[in-house]
Design a protein around this motif. Structure first.
Motif, PDB file in Angstrom:
ATOM      1  N   CYS A  48       4.734  59.674  56.362  1.00  0.00           N
ATOM      2  CA  CYS A  48       4.684  61.125  56.628  1.00  0.00           C
ATOM      3  C   CYS A  48       6.070  61.733  56.800  1.00  0.00           C
ATOM      4  CB  CYS A  48       3.821  61.422  57.843  1.00  0.00           C
ATOM      5  SG  CYS A  48       2.146  60.820  57.685  1.00  0.00           S
ATOM      6  N   GLY A  49       7.042  61.274  56.024  1.00  0.00           N
ATOM      7  CA  GLY A  49       8.397  61.818  56.091  1.00  0.00           C
ATOM      8  C   GLY A  49       9.287  61.191  57.146  1.00  0.00           C
ATOM      9  N   ALA A  50       8.729  60.432  58.052  1.00  0.00           N
ATOM     10  CA  ALA A  50       9.523  59.784  59.100  1.00  0.00           C
ATOM     11  C   ALA A  50       9.992  58.414  58.616  1.00  0.00           C
ATOM     12  CB  ALA A  50       8.696  59.625  60.364  1.00  0.00           C
ATOM     13  N   VAL A  51      11.179  58.020  59.043  1.00  0.00           N
ATOM     14  CA  VAL A  51      11.719  56.705  58.696  1.00  0.00           C
ATOM     15  C   VAL A  51      11.993  55.938  59.977  1.00  0.00           C
ATOM     16  CG1 VAL A  51      13.606  55.453  57.585  1.00  0.00           C
ATOM     17  CG2 VAL A  51      12.766  57.571  56.574  1.00  0.00           C
ATOM     18  N   ASN A  52      11.442  54.752  60.067  1.00  0.00           N
ATOM     19  CA  ASN A  52      11.714  53.817  61.150  1.00  0.00           C
ATOM     20  C   ASN A  52      11.985  52.459  60.524  1.00  0.00           C
ATOM     21  OD1 ASN A  52      11.388  55.207  63.764  1.00  0.00           O
ATOM     22  ND2 ASN A  52       9.332  55.612  62.991  1.00  0.00           N
ATOM     23  N   PHE A  53      12.326  51.504  61.337  1.00  0.00           N
ATOM     24  CA  PHE A  53      12.647  50.172  60.842  1.00  0.00           C
ATOM     25  C   PHE A  53      11.921  49.118  61.672  1.00  0.00           C
ATOM     26  CE2 PHE A  53      16.252  52.900  59.887  1.00  0.00           C
ATOM     27  CZ  PHE A  53      16.370  52.699  58.530  1.00  0.00           C
ATOM     28  N   TRP A  54      11.676  47.965  61.043  1.00  0.00           N
ATOM     29  CA  TRP A  54      11.053  46.842  61.707  1.00  0.00           C
ATOM     30  C   TRP A  54      12.003  45.653  61.658  1.00  0.00           C
ATOM     31  CZ3 TRP A  54       7.266  45.765  64.909  1.00  0.00           C
ATOM     32  CH2 TRP A  54       6.872  44.437  65.066  1.00  0.00           C
ATOM     33  N   CYS A  55      12.171  44.992  62.807  1.00  0.00           N
ATOM     34  CA  CYS A  55      12.983  43.782  62.879  1.00  0.00           C
ATOM     35  C   CYS A  55      12.047  42.582  62.949  1.00  0.00           C
ATOM     36  CB  CYS A  55      13.905  43.820  64.098  1.00  0.00           C
ATOM     37  SG  CYS A  55      14.927  42.331  64.226  1.00  0.00           S
ATOM     38  N   ASP A  56      12.099  41.734  61.927  1.00  0.00           N
ATOM     39  CA  ASP A  56      11.266  40.528  61.907  1.00  0.00           C
ATOM     40  C   ASP A  56      11.699  39.528  62.976  1.00  0.00           C
ATOM     41  OD1 ASP A  56       9.394  41.104  59.931  1.00  0.00           O
ATOM     42  OD2 ASP A  56      10.712  40.417  58.317  1.00  0.00           O
ATOM     43  N   HIS A  57      12.976  39.508  63.289  1.00  0.00           N
ATOM     44  CA  HIS A  57      13.491  38.546  64.257  1.00  0.00           C
ATOM     45  C   HIS A  57      13.083  38.918  65.688  1.00  0.00           C
ATOM     46  CE1 HIS A  57      16.596  36.611  66.823  1.00  0.00           C
ATOM     47  NE2 HIS A  57      16.382  35.612  65.989  1.00  0.00           N
ATOM     48  N   CYS A  58      13.231  40.188  66.045  1.00  0.00           N
ATOM     49  CA  CYS A  58      12.882  40.657  67.400  1.00  0.00           C
ATOM     50  C   CYS A  58      11.405  41.035  67.531  1.00  0.00           C
ATOM     51  CB  CYS A  58      13.715  41.888  67.765  1.00  0.00           C
ATOM     52  SG  CYS A  58      15.488  41.596  67.854  1.00  0.00           S
ATOM     53  N   HIS A  59      10.731  41.192  66.390  1.00  0.00           N
ATOM     54  CA  HIS A  59       9.333  41.635  66.355  1.00  0.00           C
ATOM     55  C   HIS A  59       9.164  42.971  67.068  1.00  0.00           C
ATOM     56  CE1 HIS A  59       8.212  37.778  64.710  1.00  0.00           C
ATOM     57  NE2 HIS A  59       8.867  37.189  65.692  1.00  0.00           N
ATOM     58  N   GLU A  60      10.068  43.916  66.719  1.00  0.00           N
ATOM     59  CA  GLU A  60      10.058  45.237  67.340  1.00  0.00           C
ATOM     60  C   GLU A  60      10.285  46.328  66.309  1.00  0.00           C
ATOM     61  OE1 GLU A  60      11.980  44.230  71.725  1.00  0.00           O
ATOM     62  OE2 GLU A  60      13.168  45.333  70.262  1.00  0.00           O
ATOM     63  N   LEU A  61       9.718  47.495  66.594  1.00  0.00           N
ATOM     64  CA  LEU A  61       9.980  48.689  65.826  1.00  0.00           C
ATOM     65  C   LEU A  61      11.303  49.279  66.306  1.00  0.00           C
ATOM     66  CD1 LEU A  61       8.668  50.581  63.700  1.00  0.00           C
ATOM     67  CD2 LEU A  61       7.783  51.900  65.626  1.00  0.00           C
ATOM     68  N   LYS A  62      12.174  49.665  65.384  1.00  0.00           N
ATOM     69  CA  LYS A  62      13.488  50.214  65.727  1.00  0.00           C
ATOM     70  C   LYS A  62      13.598  51.619  65.152  1.00  0.00           C
ATOM     71  CE  LYS A  62      14.934  46.258  67.345  1.00  0.00           C
ATOM     72  NZ  LYS A  62      15.453  46.024  68.660  1.00  0.00           N
ATOM     73  N   SER A  63      14.216  52.517  65.884  1.00  0.00           N
ATOM     74  CA  SER A  63      14.436  53.868  65.379  1.00  0.00           C
ATOM     75  C   SER A  63      15.691  53.874  64.515  1.00  0.00           C
ATOM     76  CB  SER A  63      14.595  54.863  66.524  1.00  0.00           C
ATOM     77  OG  SER A  63      15.813  54.655  67.194  1.00  0.00           O
ATOM     78  N   LYS A  64      15.795  54.884  63.647  1.00  0.00           N
ATOM     79  CA  LYS A  64      16.980  54.946  62.785  1.00  0.00           C
ATOM     80  C   LYS A  64      18.247  55.238  63.579  1.00  0.00           C
ATOM     81  CE  LYS A  64      16.064  59.660  61.267  1.00  0.00           C
ATOM     82  NZ  LYS A  64      15.780  60.494  60.110  1.00  0.00           N
ATOM     83  N   SER A  65      18.096  55.840  64.750  1.00  0.00           N
ATOM     84  CA  SER A  65      19.280  56.129  65.569  1.00  0.00           C
ATOM     85  C   SER A  65      19.802  54.887  66.295  1.00  0.00           C
ATOM     86  CB  SER A  65      18.978  57.234  66.579  1.00  0.00           C
ATOM     87  OG  SER A  65      17.977  56.816  67.474  1.00  0.00           O
ATOM     88  N   SER A  66      18.965  53.874  66.462  1.00  0.00           N
ATOM     89  CA  SER A  66      19.425  52.666  67.144  1.00  0.00           C
ATOM     90  C   SER A  66      19.914  51.584  66.170  1.00  0.00           C
ATOM     91  CB  SER A  66      18.312  52.087  68.027  1.00  0.00           C
ATOM     92  OG  SER A  66      17.274  51.563  67.230  1.00  0.00           O
ATOM     93  N   ALA A  67      19.689  51.778  64.877  1.00  0.00           N
ATOM     94  CA  ALA A  67      20.085  50.777  63.881  1.00  0.00           C
ATOM     95  C   ALA A  67      21.599  50.822  63.643  1.00  0.00           C
ATOM     96  CB  ALA A  67      19.355  51.041  62.569  1.00  0.00           C
ATOM     97  N   ASN A  68      22.149  49.704  63.213  1.00  0.00           N
ATOM     98  CA  ASN A  68      23.557  49.619  62.822  1.00  0.00           C
ATOM     99  C   ASN A  68      23.640  49.743  61.312  1.00  0.00           C
ATOM    100  OD1 ASN A  68      24.386  49.179  65.463  1.00  0.00           O
ATOM    101  ND2 ASN A  68      24.213  46.974  65.269  1.00  0.00           N
ATOM    102  N   TYR A  69      24.521  50.617  60.828  1.00  0.00           N
ATOM    103  CA  TYR A  69      24.692  50.843  59.395  1.00  0.00           C
ATOM    104  C   TYR A  69      26.034  50.269  58.981  1.00  0.00           C
ATOM    105  CZ  TYR A  69      20.874  54.101  60.123  1.00  0.00           C
ATOM    106  OH  TYR A  69      19.666  54.648  60.460  1.00  0.00           O
TER     107      TYR A  69
END
Length: 74
Positions: A48-69
């Motif tokens: 629905c237009g939102a982008v989030n991320f999933w970490c397979d190692h931590c098994h957690e949903l991550k926001s785009k603001s907390s990710a490292n680019y």
């Protein structure tokens, strides 16, 4: 989020989902998105237009603001 070329500090343009190009110095980069806790690559989730991320190692949903680019020269 606007990214700058690590070589010449010019703005990068998108050339694909994770690819960036510098028109000033003609360099190509791949944008790696990594977990801020463990450093592993994140999976992009779009809904629905939102982008989030999933970490397979931590098994957690991550926001785009907390990710490292990180830009890696292609």
């Amino acid at each position: 989020m606007q990214l700058l070329c690590p070589n010449c500090q010019s703005e990068l343009t998108r050339s694909g989902e994770s690819k960036r190009h510098c028109q000033a110095c003609h360099s190509d980069f791949i944008l790696n998105i990594e977990c801020n806790e463990c450093g592993e690559a994140l999976q992009r989730l779009k809904a629905c237009g939102a982008v989030n991320f999933w970490c397979d190692h931590c098994h957690e949903l991550k926001s785009k603001s907390s990710a490292n680019y990180r830009l890696v020269e292609a």
